[in-house]
Motif scaffolding. Structure first.
Motif, mmCIF file in Angstrom:
data_model
loop_
_atom_site.group_PDB
_atom_site.id
_atom_site.type_symbol
_atom_site.label_atom_id
_atom_site.label_comp_id
_atom_site.label_asym_id
_atom_site.label_seq_id
_atom_site.Cartn_x
_atom_site.Cartn_y
_atom_site.Cartn_z
ATOM 1 N N ASN A 1 0.846 -1.192 0.000
ATOM 2 C CA ASN A 1 0.000 0.000 0.000
ATOM 3 C C ASN A 1 0.877 1.235 0.000
ATOM 4 N N PHE A 2 0.302 2.362 -0.375
ATOM 5 C CA PHE A 2 1.045 3.613 -0.392
ATOM 6 C C PHE A 2 0.080 4.782 -0.311
ATOM 7 N N SER A 3 0.587 5.893 0.138
ATOM 8 C CA SER A 3 -0.197 7.126 0.239
ATOM 9 C C SER A 3 0.125 8.038 -0.927
ATOM 10 N N ILE A 4 -0.832 8.930 -1.260
ATOM 11 C CA ILE A 4 -0.611 9.908 -2.314
ATOM 12 C C ILE A 4 -1.027 11.280 -1.790
ATOM 13 N N SER A 5 -0.659 12.312 -2.506
ATOM 14 C CA SER A 5 -1.070 13.662 -2.137
ATOM 15 C C SER A 5 -1.511 14.417 -3.374
ATOM 16 N N ASN A 6 -2.464 15.321 -3.181
ATOM 17 C CA ASN A 6 -2.961 16.180 -4.266
ATOM 18 C C ASN A 6 -3.532 15.387 -5.441
ATOM 19 N N ASN A 7 -4.021 14.157 -5.156
ATOM 20 C CA ASN A 7 -4.653 13.334 -6.187
ATOM 21 C C ASN A 7 -3.741 13.012 -7.367
ATOM 22 N N ALA A 8 -2.431 13.016 -7.127
ATOM 23 C CA ALA A 8 -1.494 12.677 -8.191
ATOM 24 C C ALA A 8 -0.403 11.788 -7.623
ATOM 25 N N PHE A 9 0.063 10.859 -8.431
ATOM 26 C CA PHE A 9 1.115 9.954 -7.983
ATOM 27 C C PHE A 9 1.714 9.269 -9.201
ATOM 28 N N GLY A 10 2.793 8.561 -8.977
ATOM 29 C CA GLY A 10 3.403 7.744 -10.014
ATOM 30 C C GLY A 10 3.944 6.472 -9.396
ATOM 31 N N ILE A 11 3.930 5.403 -10.148
ATOM 32 C CA ILE A 11 4.451 4.130 -9.662
ATOM 33 C C ILE A 11 5.263 3.447 -10.750
ATOM 34 N N ASN A 12 6.194 2.607 -10.305
ATOM 35 C CA ASN A 12 6.903 1.725 -11.217
ATOM 36 C C ASN A 12 6.059 0.477 -11.442
ATOM 37 N N LEU A 13 5.715 0.209 -12.672
ATOM 38 C CA LEU A 13 5.012 -1.014 -13.027
ATOM 39 C C LEU A 13 6.058 -2.065 -13.392
ATOM 40 N N PRO A 14 6.099 -3.196 -12.686
ATOM 41 C CA PRO A 14 7.093 -4.220 -13.015
ATOM 42 C C PRO A 14 6.994 -4.657 -14.467
ATOM 43 N N ALA A 15 8.095 -5.133 -14.992
ATOM 44 C CA ALA A 15 8.102 -5.630 -16.366
ATOM 45 C C ALA A 15 7.066 -6.728 -16.531
ATOM 46 N N SER A 16 6.330 -6.697 -17.637
ATOM 47 C CA SER A 16 5.329 -7.709 -17.969
ATOM 48 C C SER A 16 4.487 -8.051 -16.744
ATOM 49 N N SER A 17 3.596 -7.148 -16.404
ATOM 50 C CA SER A 17 2.847 -7.294 -15.161
ATOM 51 C C SER A 17 1.452 -6.716 -15.280
ATOM 52 N N ILE A 18 0.616 -7.067 -14.310
ATOM 53 C CA ILE A 18 -0.682 -6.442 -14.146
ATOM 54 C C ILE A 18 -0.797 -5.979 -12.705
ATOM 55 N N THR A 19 -1.261 -4.738 -12.530
ATOM 56 C CA THR A 19 -1.359 -4.121 -11.206
ATOM 57 C C THR A 19 -2.773 -3.591 -11.016
ATOM 58 N N THR A 20 -3.355 -3.879 -9.858
ATOM 59 C CA THR A 20 -4.648 -3.301 -9.497
ATOM 60 C C THR A 20 -4.465 -2.417 -8.278
ATOM 61 N N LEU A 21 -4.975 -1.195 -8.356
ATOM 62 C CA LEU A 21 -4.928 -0.234 -7.265
ATOM 63 C C LEU A 21 -6.344 -0.012 -6.753
ATOM 64 N N VAL A 22 -6.539 -0.169 -5.447
ATOM 65 C CA VAL A 22 -7.857 0.006 -4.838
ATOM 66 C C VAL A 22 -7.738 1.083 -3.782
ATOM 67 N N SER A 23 -8.488 2.169 -3.953
ATOM 68 C CA SER A 23 -8.378 3.284 -3.028
ATOM 69 C C SER A 23 -8.963 2.938 -1.667
ATOM 70 N N ASN A 24 -8.420 3.544 -0.635
ATOM 71 C CA ASN A 24 -8.903 3.347 0.735
ATOM 72 C C ASN A 24 -9.883 4.447 1.120
#
Length: 414
Positions: free
Chosen positions: A391-414
């Protein structure tokens, strides 16, 4: 690569470039590494031809999602076990919310479907049923006799009453696939049947379920106003067809059968990534549902040893977290080269699914409009991990993440 070397010679990092591209948001985007810490994305990041912010707009609501699911045909390959049902339909497993079943031609086989139907409904799944053929006594070769329409509707009704709780029913399976051994029919014929007998089949009608999601076939069917009024939603299969938007047809669209490759293990990662991209394409096309072929098969989401495969984990990235009733919201579909994103909401909750088809780690920045988000739970599947959580926190409704090579990522807001 030349552009990358040029930028580096000027001392400009990828982070600076991404901030320039996304400067219209006037917000700072942080690169959150997989352990939740800030990272320097200039290191180990893919050299992509397009590097832009994926904008998620919660104010722009698109289709209502009905779910993700698969098919069970006990009379062909045996029923699912209790363990397989749990893994398929519980949200601690894949989280499927649709079960597709076959309407047998003989009433003596109706009970074969019921155990799995009851289990799926127990997990809150919708049950949809498709008839491959009418009883042979009602057929003239590969076609249903017009004089048998009433008898066929009664047969379908008897099935729905025997198993109980069918959400929708299709009287034909791929009626335009004339190379098949199952019942054929023209769009006009099927529309006429539904207009005359749709109210007598025991469940709402999903039609016309054509091969290739053939829009001409669909449009011809829907041109019968009475049939259209008796049709709950449009259904079809995408064999040989890239998902596409059918336009303003006045009905929700469900993709009710497909698989990517029946000769490759469901644990083959490139094939699983193809499935991930296919689900993304269906959602981007504006469709409400995605249904895989066999739930339990070596090339499907659960193998014969009852293990969830890589295809199953890919499906879980959508099915577990994008539940029936969520709405798809506007999101940059292909913000960066090799990166594909979709977004969904339920109330103030946001779900983002990001697929990285690149062979290197790829940094992706995001900006959210229309709802305030402070943190995300993150789930990542790669060739070597399944739904790895952080999990991770964000600010000002903007963020960036590293997507692993050949991957699928799901982000679910808290």
């Amino acid at each position: 690569m030349k552009a990358t070397l040029f930028l580096r010679s000027l001392g400009i990092s990828f982070l600076s470039l991404s901030l320039v591209v996304s400067s219209c948001t006037k917000q700072h985007s942080e690169d959150i590494s997989l352990n939740g810490q800030k990272a320097n994305k200039a290191e180990g990041t893919a050299d992509v031809g397009i590097l832009a912010t994926a904008t998620v707009d919660a104010n722009t609501v698109q289709q209502t999602i009905q779910g993700f699911g698969g098919m069970s045909v006990p009379i062909w390959i045996g029923d699912l076990t209790a363990d397989q049902r749990t893994k398929a339909f519980s949200t601690s497993g894949i989280g499927m919310s649709i079960l597709r079943v076959m309407v047998p031609t003989s009433s003596s086989q109706f009970a074969a479907e019921k155990a799995t139907i009851d289990a799926a409904k127990g997990y809150g799944a919708k049950v949809i049923a498709t008839a491959w053929n009418a009883p042979s006594s009602m057929m003239d070769g590969s076609y249903l006799r017009a004089s048998a329409w009433g008898d066929y509707a009664a047969h379908l009704r008897a099935y729905t009453q025997a198993v109980g709780g069918v959400y929708a029913l299709s009287p034909w399976n791929e009626p335009n696939y004339l190379a098949s051994e199952w019942m054929h029919g023209t769009a006009t014929e099927i529309a006429n049947f539904v207009a005359a007998q749709g109210d007598n089949c025991g469940a709402p009608i999903m039609c016309p379920e054509p091969f290739n999601m053939d829009q001409t076939f669909i449009n011809t069917y829907l041109s019968n106003a009475t049939a259209k009024s008796k049709t709950l939603f449009v259904s079809g299969h995408i064999y040989g067809k890239t998902p596409y938007n059918l336009g303003s047809i006045g009905k929700s669209v469900w993709m009710t059968e497909h698989y990517t490759n029946s000769s490759i293990s469901g644990n083959d990662w490139p094939n699983a990534m193809n499935a991930a991209k296919e689900i993304h394409d269906c959602m981007t096309a504006g469709w409400a549902a995605y249904v895989w072929w066999y739930i339990r098969r070596f090339y499907g989401p659960i193998d014969e040893n009852s293990n969830i495969t890589k295809v199953g984990y890919v499906m879980a990235h959508f099915a577990r977290y994008v539940r029936p009733g969520y709405t798809k919201i506007a999101c940059s579909a292909n913000p960066s080269t090799g990166v594909y994103t979709t977004a969904y909401k339920s109330g103030s909750k946001i779900v983002i699914v990001a697929i990285n088809t690149n062979t290197a780690v790829t940094y992706q920045s995001f900006s959210i409009i229309g709802v305030t988000v402070n943190s995300f739970n993150r789930y990542v599947t790669t060739s070597s991990s399944n739904l790895a959580a952080s999990n991770f926190s964000i600010s000002n409704n903007a963020f960036g993440i590293n997507l692993p090579a050949s991957s699928i990522t799901t982000l679910v807001s808290n």
